[in-house]
Design a protein around this motif. Structure first.
Motif, PDB file in Angstrom:
ATOM      1  N   UNK A   1       0.807  -1.224   0.000  1.00 32.22           N
ATOM      2  CA  UNK A   1       0.000   0.000   0.000  1.00 32.22           C
ATOM      3  C   UNK A   1       0.844   1.281   0.000  1.00 32.22           C
ATOM      4  N   UNK A   2       1.874   1.415   0.852  1.00 32.82           N
ATOM      5  CA  UNK A   2       2.652   2.672   0.840  1.00 32.82           C
ATOM      6  C   UNK A   2       3.359   2.930  -0.489  1.00 32.82           C
ATOM      7  N   UNK A   3       3.784   1.868  -1.165  1.00 34.94           N
ATOM      8  CA  UNK A   3       4.496   2.065  -2.426  1.00 34.94           C
ATOM      9  C   UNK A   3       3.545   2.471  -3.546  1.00 34.94           C
ATOM     10  N   UNK A   4       2.308   1.950  -3.520  1.00 39.90           N
ATOM     11  CA  UNK A   4       1.305   2.436  -4.470  1.00 39.90           C
ATOM     12  C   UNK A   4       0.997   3.909  -4.199  1.00 39.90           C
ATOM     13  N   UNK A   5       0.919   4.274  -2.920  1.00 38.34           N
ATOM     14  CA  UNK A   5       0.643   5.662  -2.545  1.00 38.34           C
ATOM     15  C   UNK A   5       1.781   6.586  -3.010  1.00 38.34           C
ATOM     16  N   UNK A   6       3.012   6.195  -2.716  1.00 41.42           N
ATOM     17  CA  UNK A   6       4.163   7.007  -3.114  1.00 41.42           C
ATOM     18  C   UNK A   6       4.255   7.107  -4.631  1.00 41.42           C
ATOM     19  N   UNK A   7       4.044   5.983  -5.320  1.00 38.19           N
ATOM     20  CA  UNK A   7       4.068   5.998  -6.778  1.00 38.19           C
ATOM     21  C   UNK A   7       3.019   6.931  -7.353  1.00 38.19           C
ATOM     22  N   UNK A   8       1.807   6.900  -6.757  1.00 39.63           N
ATOM     23  CA  UNK A   8       0.748   7.788  -7.223  1.00 39.63           C
ATOM     24  C   UNK A   8       1.087   9.249  -7.041  1.00 39.63           C
ATOM     25  N   UNK A   9       1.694   9.569  -5.900  1.00 41.04           N
ATOM     26  CA  UNK A   9       2.088  10.961  -5.652  1.00 41.04           C
ATOM     27  C   UNK A   9       3.161  11.421  -6.640  1.00 41.04           C
TER      28      UNK A   9
END
Length: 209
Positions: free
Chosen positions: A123-131
């Motif tokens: 989840x955090x890596x999807x969030x960071x990638x999206x940002x």
């Protein structure tokens, strides 16, 4: 895996958007100038990019060139307008941010498809990638919009005499780099939206972890 279809699409769209962002940087046709004097500019058209300006000339205006003559911009050229300086810096940042977004998304997808169920590794890596995708898209949007504004208002550039280009064109139009940049913005922002929409499935296994 069934919860990450949008994120897989985000990776595909982000890859295409990042490629188009890189392509737009290299295209010289950001602004197409039409000039009256065809003595040196034989075709009557000059292409103004963010790194150089080019035109077709049948005169021997520079050693080694007979047809297309290009003059590269340098960081010390005071005549370069702010929108070109902004495009140079922001597109480099966008390319770097987009690459980081791709790397974060690849890592998260790798964990998903390898069956790794740790929430902190997905989840955090999807969030960071999206940002990163969203930030890259905004970095492309600013110079594209700014240069398009300059085109629609037929703004001039005070080229020095050695460039053989008048400071004001008869007319100018948006070159190929601007629509390419617009498509890149759309794809990067969509990628960011898809990546940010990820929700880790709540199962008994996740609760224990």
């Amino acid at each position: 895996v069934s919860t990450s279809h949008l994120q897989l699409a985000a990776f595909a769209l982000g890859t295409i958007g990042w490629i188009l962002c890189t392509v737009s940087m290299g295209i010289v046709e950001w602004r197409v100038w039409h000039v009256n004097n065809t003595t040196v500019i034989s075709s009557g058209i000059a292409w103004v990019g963010i790194w150089k300006v080019c035109f077709i000339s049948y005169l021997h205006v520079s050693p080694g060139y007979r047809e297309q003559f290009c003059h590269k911009f340098s960081g010390y050229d005071s005549f370069i307008p702010h929108e070109i300086y902004a495009a140079q810096g922001l597109l480099l940042i966008a390319m770097f941010m987009g690459l980081l977004g791709l790397a974060a998304t690849v890592f998260a997808l790798r964990n998903v498809y390898m069956g790794i169920t740790h929430k902190t590794l997905i989840a955090p890596f999807f969030l960071v990638g999206g940002l990163f995708y969203v930030f890259a898209g905004l970095c492309v949007l600013i110079p594209v919009s700014w240069n398009f504004y300059s085109v629609t208002h037929n703004q001039s550039i005070a080229f020095p005499p050695s460039y053989y280009i008048p400071s004001s064109p008869v007319a100018q139009e948006a070159g190929a780099a601007i629509p390419v940049g617009i498509v890149a913005v759309i794809l990067l922002l969509l990628s960011g939206t898809f990546s940010l929409s990820y929700r880790f499935p709540m199962t008994s296994n996740t609760i224990r972890k």
